[in-house]
Write a protein that holds these residues in place. Structure first.
Motif: not given
Length: 194
Positions: A16-25, A45-55, A171-176
């Protein structure tokens, strides 16, 4: 990731190993790390996109106990997390957050303190103006070395369903719509902190 897992097993660990990432998107990389055997993925994660929380929700359901997401500006959340968890170390570090010079440098500097011995560092979008400048200056300052890079001629948006309705778990999510932008082609540098 698979080589890292094999190396950990060779050292007498469980692989096993640990990954640290900035930028989940949208969590594409996180899914890759988890399916490749990461024991833990720590994502900022900054959390600026609605789909991030779904993911995030989708991945937490499928990989219980292996994903931790810290929401907010990584220039604040990474140092705060590090101060509260000084023994947390990262075997694979991924920098793919803010695309400004100050943000890229700050993410590198904050994550540097969390690097385990033998870690691998990935820095995305090093062909993108300010990120590339920060990466070059960081290396020139003797804080990291680059072992190589990989260029993808395709825009991330080329493969992403960000136009119109995004279907996820019923669910349906609208993105630009972003459209395809060749200038978004990406270079991923790999190396390590020194």
């Amino acid at each position: 990731a698979l080589e890292m897992s094999a190396a950990k097993r060779a050292e007498g660990g469980d692989g096993g190993f640990t990954v640290c990432e900035v930028g989940f998107n949208a969590g594409h990389s996180t899914l890759l790390w988890l399916t490749a055997g990461a024991t833990k993925v720590l994502s900022f994660e900054l959390g600026q996109w609605s789909y991030s929380m779904v993911a995030i929700s989708w991945l937490l359901d499928r990989f219980p106990g292996r994903l931790q997401v810290v929401m907010g500006d990584s220039l604040k959340t990474v140092p705060n997390f590090r101060a509260m968890n000084p023994n947390e170390k990262c075997d694979l570090i991924v920098v793919d957050g803010g695309h400004g010079y100050h943000h890229a440098w700050g993410d590198l500097e904050s994550l540097r303190e969390m690097a385990s011995p033998g870690h691998v560092l990935l820095v995305d979008d090093t062909n993108q103006g300010p990120v590339g400048e920060a990466w070059e200056d960081y290396k020139l300052a003797g804080r990291a070395v680059e072992d190589g890079s990989v260029f993808s001629p395709f825009s991330e948006a080329f493969f992403s369903p960000f136009s119109g309705d995004l279907q996820w778990d019923g669910g349906t999510y609208q993105e630009e719509p972003w459209g395809i932008k060749p200038e978004w082609a990406s270079t991923l540098a790999y190396g390590r902190f020194v």
